[in-house]
Design a protein around this motif. Sequence first.
Motif, PDB file in Angstrom:
ATOM      1  N   ALA A 201       0.867  -1.185   0.000  1.00 42.70           N
ATOM      2  CA  ALA A 201       0.000   0.000   0.000  1.00 42.70           C
ATOM      3  C   ALA A 201       0.901   1.233   0.000  1.00 42.70           C
ATOM      4  O   ALA A 201       1.768   1.378   0.875  1.00 42.70           O
ATOM      5  CB  ALA A 201      -0.916  -0.005   1.215  1.00 42.70           C
ATOM      6  N   ARG A 202       0.704   2.099  -0.975  1.00 41.21           N
ATOM      7  CA  ARG A 202       1.538   3.307  -1.085  1.00 41.21           C
ATOM      8  C   ARG A 202       0.855   4.327  -1.976  1.00 41.21           C
ATOM      9  O   ARG A 202      -0.150   4.022  -2.649  1.00 41.21           O
ATOM     10  CB  ARG A 202       2.902   2.959  -1.676  1.00 41.21           C
ATOM     11  N   ILE A 203       1.395   5.527  -1.995  1.00 42.48           N
ATOM     12  CA  ILE A 203       0.975   6.524  -2.982  1.00 42.48           C
ATOM     13  C   ILE A 203       1.640   6.140  -4.294  1.00 42.48           C
ATOM     14  O   ILE A 203       2.865   6.095  -4.387  1.00 42.48           O
ATOM     15  CB  ILE A 203       1.383   7.945  -2.557  1.00 42.48           C
ATOM     16  N   LYS A 211      -3.200   9.281  -5.179  1.00 42.73           N
ATOM     17  CA  LYS A 211      -4.086   8.446  -4.387  1.00 42.73           C
ATOM     18  C   LYS A 211      -3.346   7.194  -3.916  1.00 42.73           C
ATOM     19  O   LYS A 211      -2.414   6.725  -4.556  1.00 42.73           O
ATOM     20  CB  LYS A 211      -5.299   8.017  -5.219  1.00 42.73           C
ATOM     21  N   ARG A 212      -3.812   6.669  -2.788  1.00 44.47           N
ATOM     22  CA  ARG A 212      -3.219   5.437  -2.290  1.00 44.47           C
ATOM     23  C   ARG A 212      -3.577   4.283  -3.218  1.00 44.47           C
ATOM     24  O   ARG A 212      -4.719   4.140  -3.639  1.00 44.47           O
ATOM     25  CB  ARG A 212      -3.730   5.136  -0.884  1.00 44.47           C
ATOM     26  N   THR A 214      -3.243   0.037  -3.746  1.00 47.70           N
ATOM     27  CA  THR A 214      -2.933  -1.264  -3.164  1.00 47.70           C
ATOM     28  C   THR A 214      -2.641  -2.245  -4.287  1.00 47.70           C
ATOM     29  O   THR A 214      -3.406  -2.339  -5.251  1.00 47.70           O
ATOM     30  CB  THR A 214      -4.102  -1.788  -2.306  1.00 47.70           C
ATOM     31  N   TYR A 327       3.333   4.588   3.161  1.00 48.49           N
ATOM     32  CA  TYR A 327       2.801   5.940   3.300  1.00 48.49           C
ATOM     33  C   TYR A 327       2.393   6.102   4.764  1.00 48.49           C
ATOM     34  O   TYR A 327       2.122   5.129   5.457  1.00 48.49           O
ATOM     35  CB  TYR A 327       1.575   6.161   2.399  1.00 48.49           C
TER      36      TYR A 327
END
Length: 368
Positions: A201-203, A211-212, A214, A327
Amino acid sequence: MLDLDLGARIKAVRATFTDIATVMDLPGLEGRIADLEEQAAAPGLWDDPEAAQKVTSSLSHSKSRYNKLTAVQRRLDDLDVLIELAQEMDDEDSAEEAKTELAALEALIAELEVQTMLSGEYDAHAAVITIRSGAGGDDATDFAEMLLRMYLRWAEHHGHPTKVLDTSYAEGAGIKSATFEVDAPYAFGTLSVEAGTHRLARISPFGSADKRQTSFAGVEVIPLLEEATEVEIPENDIRVDVFRSSGPGGQSVNTTDSAVRITHLPTGIVISMQNEKSQIQNRAAAMRLLQTRLLLLQREEEAAKKKELAGSVTASWGDQIRSYFLYGQQLVKDLRTGHESSQPDAVFDGDLDGFIAAGIRWRSLKKD
């Protein structure tokens, strides 16, 4: 007067090491090395290259294990001398050196202790790891490449030889899949706890909305089995395709149709191999890996049938095993063991020992 009271810690670490040496059977290991060295010195050894490879590989692995154990024993003895000198000379620098060495030995012996839990049928074998990108587009293929680098760095930190067997590059970033070998004693038993679905999970660096995102990648770990050559595969059961190797240009392997893809028609298993320059070598390597997977599939089916007859069909592994958060909180967390790290950069650089040790202990407890 110098205060260097490490007696209790040294006593504990020596007791643990004694238990480890007993479980690993140090005298028996010496005898095995002597026997293998005698076989390796036989004049006609290489008349049978396959048998010779087994002997030399077993000798290398046995020596590696023996050398690690004896090196720890020597360091423990040297530590006693260092502490004695530090106290006699009232030397703060020597005292700090002793404390650092003791901490290093505690970590190394903890690692060896975990290895004593590796008593599965295939745990002592080398490992073949396949990483596949999952849902998540460019982020997933980039994540798969991050995982590939992470495991190769882990192996490098431990001095384990690796060999990338096949890589399928994505059209955008990263890789669709990669298969590589870790040729070290107990590589399979150690790395098998890494098998499963990994989540990132990250930008996203590939989107413009900040937006994030996944994304997912799957890790498969199988043992490298010499006995797999006993598995018979009729020619009618396979389809062999040859193609030009993919990857960065300028490599000789990219100039001919040397890569091989073997499809096992009854099961749908597909093996690709493009590491070698020769099509013949790639085919031989692909067949060996296919034989291993078919042997394991056969064993799994037999075990599943036994469980069904016993009235217990329960999966021992969850599908998603670990989450990587890049993040906000910056965290890597194993969902089975609860082990976590707040330094994801270090984890992606191969700092996996804590996760692996926790996974092996978790699995050992589930078996009890």
